[in-house]
Design a protein around this motif. Structure first.
Motif, mmCIF file in Angstrom:
data_model
loop_
_atom_site.group_PDB
_atom_site.id
_atom_site.type_symbol
_atom_site.label_atom_id
_atom_site.label_comp_id
_atom_site.label_asym_id
_atom_site.label_seq_id
_atom_site.Cartn_x
_atom_site.Cartn_y
_atom_site.Cartn_z
ATOM 1 N N ILE A 1 9.331 6.107 -1.614
ATOM 2 C CA ILE A 1 8.932 7.449 -2.061
ATOM 3 C C ILE A 1 10.061 8.442 -1.791
ATOM 4 O O ILE A 1 10.339 9.321 -2.618
ATOM 5 N N GLU A 2 10.732 8.293 -0.638
ATOM 6 C CA GLU A 2 11.900 9.129 -0.346
ATOM 7 C C GLU A 2 12.946 8.993 -1.450
ATOM 8 O O GLU A 2 13.479 9.987 -1.957
ATOM 9 N N GLU A 3 13.245 7.762 -1.815
ATOM 10 C CA GLU A 3 14.266 7.509 -2.824
ATOM 11 C C GLU A 3 13.829 7.999 -4.203
ATOM 12 O O GLU A 3 14.629 8.535 -4.973
ATOM 13 N N ALA A 4 12.547 7.831 -4.494
ATOM 14 C CA ALA A 4 12.024 8.318 -5.777
ATOM 15 C C ALA A 4 12.153 9.833 -5.871
ATOM 16 O O ALA A 4 12.513 10.376 -6.918
ATOM 17 N N GLU A 5 11.873 10.518 -4.766
ATOM 18 C CA GLU A 5 12.002 11.979 -4.753
ATOM 19 C C GLU A 5 13.457 12.390 -4.914
ATOM 20 O O GLU A 5 13.765 13.383 -5.577
ATOM 21 N N ARG A 6 14.365 11.626 -4.333
ATOM 22 C CA ARG A 6 15.789 11.949 -4.454
ATOM 23 C C ARG A 6 16.271 11.768 -5.887
ATOM 24 O O ARG A 6 16.942 12.630 -6.449
ATOM 25 N N ARG A 7 15.888 10.651 -6.514
ATOM 26 C CA ARG A 7 16.340 10.371 -7.884
ATOM 27 C C ARG A 7 15.545 11.119 -8.944
ATOM 28 O O ARG A 7 16.057 11.432 -10.005
ATOM 29 N N LYS A 8 14.258 11.321 -8.643
ATOM 30 C CA LYS A 8 13.323 11.924 -9.609
ATOM 31 C C LYS A 8 13.281 11.126 -10.914
ATOM 32 O O LYS A 8 13.167 11.677 -12.011
ATOM 33 N N PHE A 9 13.382 9.814 -10.791
ATOM 34 C CA PHE A 9 13.344 8.962 -11.976
ATOM 35 C C PHE A 9 12.011 9.025 -12.703
ATOM 36 O O PHE A 9 11.914 8.700 -13.886
ATOM 37 N N PHE A 10 10.951 9.448 -11.975
ATOM 38 C CA PHE A 10 9.629 9.498 -12.592
ATOM 39 C C PHE A 10 9.568 10.476 -13.758
ATOM 40 O O PHE A 10 8.703 10.369 -14.629
ATOM 41 N N LEU A 11 10.530 11.418 -13.799
ATOM 42 C CA LEU A 11 10.577 12.349 -14.935
ATOM 43 C C LEU A 11 10.852 11.602 -16.235
ATOM 44 O O LEU A 11 10.320 11.956 -17.292
ATOM 45 N N ASP A 12 11.684 10.557 -16.157
ATOM 46 C CA ASP A 12 11.998 9.769 -17.354
ATOM 47 C C ASP A 12 10.789 9.000 -17.872
ATOM 48 O O ASP A 12 10.742 8.632 -19.046
ATOM 49 N N PHE A 13 9.825 8.759 -17.002
ATOM 50 C CA PHE A 13 8.624 8.022 -17.393
ATOM 51 C C PHE A 13 7.480 8.945 -17.795
ATOM 52 O O PHE A 13 6.354 8.481 -18.014
ATOM 53 N N GLY A 14 7.761 10.244 -17.856
ATOM 54 C CA GLY A 14 6.753 11.187 -18.323
ATOM 55 C C GLY A 14 5.888 11.792 -17.240
ATOM 56 O O GLY A 14 4.914 12.483 -17.545
ATOM 57 N N TYR A 15 6.233 11.545 -15.948
ATOM 58 C CA TYR A 15 5.472 12.134 -14.845
ATOM 59 C C TYR A 15 6.197 13.395 -14.385
ATOM 60 O O TYR A 15 7.358 13.327 -13.987
ATOM 61 N N THR B 1 5.665 15.350 -11.797
ATOM 62 C CA THR B 1 5.825 15.499 -10.347
ATOM 63 C C THR B 1 5.691 14.144 -9.669
ATOM 64 O O THR B 1 5.144 13.181 -10.234
ATOM 65 N N LEU B 2 6.168 14.089 -8.432
ATOM 66 C CA LEU B 2 6.013 12.876 -7.632
ATOM 67 C C LEU B 2 4.536 12.598 -7.390
ATOM 68 O O LEU B 2 4.103 11.439 -7.395
ATOM 69 N N PHE B 3 3.765 13.653 -7.188
ATOM 70 C CA PHE B 3 2.328 13.501 -6.968
ATOM 71 C C PHE B 3 1.667 12.839 -8.186
ATOM 72 O O PHE B 3 0.845 11.924 -8.030
ATOM 73 N N ASP B 4 2.017 13.277 -9.384
ATOM 74 C CA ASP B 4 1.460 12.661 -10.599
ATOM 75 C C ASP B 4 1.854 11.191 -10.687
ATOM 76 O O ASP B 4 1.056 10.337 -11.100
ATOM 77 N N TYR B 5 3.091 10.910 -10.320
ATOM 78 C CA TYR B 5 3.557 9.513 -10.372
ATOM 79 C C TYR B 5 2.742 8.631 -9.435
ATOM 80 O O TYR B 5 2.345 7.510 -9.791
ATOM 81 N N ALA C 1 -2.050 9.966 -1.750
ATOM 82 C CA ALA C 1 -0.735 10.350 -2.263
ATOM 83 C C ALA C 1 -0.135 11.466 -1.410
ATOM 84 O O ALA C 1 1.052 11.425 -1.048
ATOM 85 N N MET C 2 -0.943 12.472 -1.070
ATOM 86 C CA MET C 2 -0.433 13.590 -0.280
ATOM 87 C C MET C 2 -0.012 13.149 1.122
ATOM 88 O O MET C 2 0.983 13.640 1.655
ATOM 89 N N ARG C 3 -0.761 12.211 1.713
ATOM 90 C CA ARG C 3 -0.373 11.712 3.045
ATOM 91 C C ARG C 3 0.979 11.015 2.981
ATOM 92 O O ARG C 3 1.819 11.175 3.878
#
Length: 407
Positions: free
Chosen positions: A38-52, A54-58, A70-72
């Motif tokens: 999750i740390e790495e996902a937040e750094r890259r923000k790759f989830f934006l490419d998949f249509g999410y 925010t990280l929370f939506d992902y 998810a919030m925890r």
């Protein structure tokens, strides 16, 4: 699955106990590993490419975590980014995700309400975490309250549905809020004799919503077809016609220790906001989606001869030769807001459905982005929430450019 359950029934109590210990240990190790990812996902923000957006939506939509789970994990990842050793403590069971969620809330509360209202140092955060190691959730809560410089703020606000139509809202109110609340109650004495807490809050919300629409979207009273001017608005205008911001509006912005059932407040507010039906929003969105670039060009320059060249970059030119001006005239803002029903009309690329959110609304240059020469005219503008606007930017310019602009 059924075979595994059948095999478990054959285990002795001791063997089942040992198997559960091993599985729990493996589960904690996987949780620590997920926090790293999750740390790495937040750094890259790759989830934006998949249509999410925010990280929370992902995590909730893409990975099927519950909102609370998810919030925890997001809270744990935030802390682990600064204090990496917490992942080892998650793996060995001395710190849980709940501990880290409590600590994250504590850190944010201290940054907002503590001495000097500044973020705690990493050293101080480590000291706090050391105090909640191996504690139960309730014990950890007591420790954090004892350490807090603003313990009354640690209790979070709550919105709890009671019935399909009634909701209870619990929040904390400071002295300024209560003074303004009593003033509003007095102003409403003639319009709503003996007004309840929820009735007073409903009037305050109506005034605030109308004021924000006027300020941000240039909506006029006559544009609010069928919307009644609230009693609070009338009372405040008669008492102080030169004051545009009502006590109610500023009261809402204040922090809130008063427990109240605001069920009727929610219902009454909704009536004033005049929320568009989903089907209506979809129709508007479809209309916006069908607004092709060629239509925009024609609308901008109807005298353009057939076959004549047209520079899209020049579309952004506004008066005084200000190329790329972001300025949107008040009349255009009003037209777009009313056309789109005051809600986000962007289509979610994952579901194909209209977003419909009314949170963090912005004007989005669509279909031609502003940086690509898109004009600030009604046919090239739509109402988007901040998250959908970000996704549109990713689609237009790429994730890397958007992420760099966020740093």
């Amino acid at each position: 699955m059924f075979l595994e359950m059948y095999e478990l029934t054959k285990l002795s109590d001791q063997d089942l106990h040992q198997k559960m210990l091993t599985t729990a240990e493996r589960e904690r190790a996987l949780t620590a590993q997920m926090i790293s990812m999750i740390e790495e996902a937040e750094r890259r923000k790759f989830f934006l490419d998949f249509g999410y957006s925010t990280l929370f939506d992902y995590l909730t939509i893409g990975l099927k975590y519950s909102a609370a789970a998810a919030m925890r994990r997001i809270s744990a990842a935030r802390i682990a980014c600064e204090i990496p050793e917490v992942k080892e403590r998650i793996a060995d069971g001395t710190l849980s995700l709940t501990h880290l969620s409590q600590a994250d809330h504590f850190f944010r509360n201290e940054a907002k309400n503590g001495p000097g209202a500044k973020s705690m140092s990493t050293k101080d955060k480590r000291a706090v975490l050391d105090q909640v190691v191996n504690k139960s959730t309730r014990e950890a809560e007591k420790v954090l309250i004892a350490m807090s410089s603003a313990p009354e703020q640690l209790k979070e606000d709550r919105i709890r549905p009671l019935t399909p139509e009634l909701t209870q809202i619990t929040f904390k109110a400071n002295a300024e809020f209560m003074a303004q609340f009593e003033e509003l109650k007095g102003l409403l004495a003639h319009q709503i004799p003996g007004a309840s807490l929820s009735e007073i809050m409903a009037e305050a919300v109506k005034v605030a919503v109308l004021a924000m629409k006027k300020r941000k979207f240039k909506v006029r009273d006559k544009d609010m077809s069928g919307a009644k001017q609230s009693a609070a608005s009338s009372a405040i205008q008669s008492a102080a016609p030169c004051v545009e911001q009502s006590a109610a509006s500023s009261a809402i912005q204040s922090a809130a220790c008063v427990e109240q059932s605001a069920a009727s407040s929610v219902i009454q507010s909704a009536a004033c906001v005049e929320q568009s039906a989903v089907s209506s929003v979809i129709q508007r969105a479809a209309c916006v989606e069908q607004s092709a670039a060629s239509d925009i060009v024609k609308g901008l320059k109807p005298s353009l001869d057939e076959g004549e060249d047209f520079n899209l970059v020049a579309i952004g030119t506004s008066g005084a030769g200000n190329k790329y001006s972001r300025y949107i005239p008040a009349a255009v803002k009003r037209e777009v807001f009313l056309r789109d029903g005051g809600r986000c009309v962007a289509v979610n690329p994952l579901t194909g459905e209209v977003c419909g959110s009314f949170i963090g609304l912005e004007f989005d240059h669509f279909p031609i982005p502003w940086a690509k020469g898109g004009p600030s005219i009604a046919s090239n503008l739509r109402i988007s929430c901040k998250l959908c606007n970000r996704l549109h930017a990713v689609q237009s310019y790429g994730r890397i450019a958007v992420v760099e602009s966020m740093v």
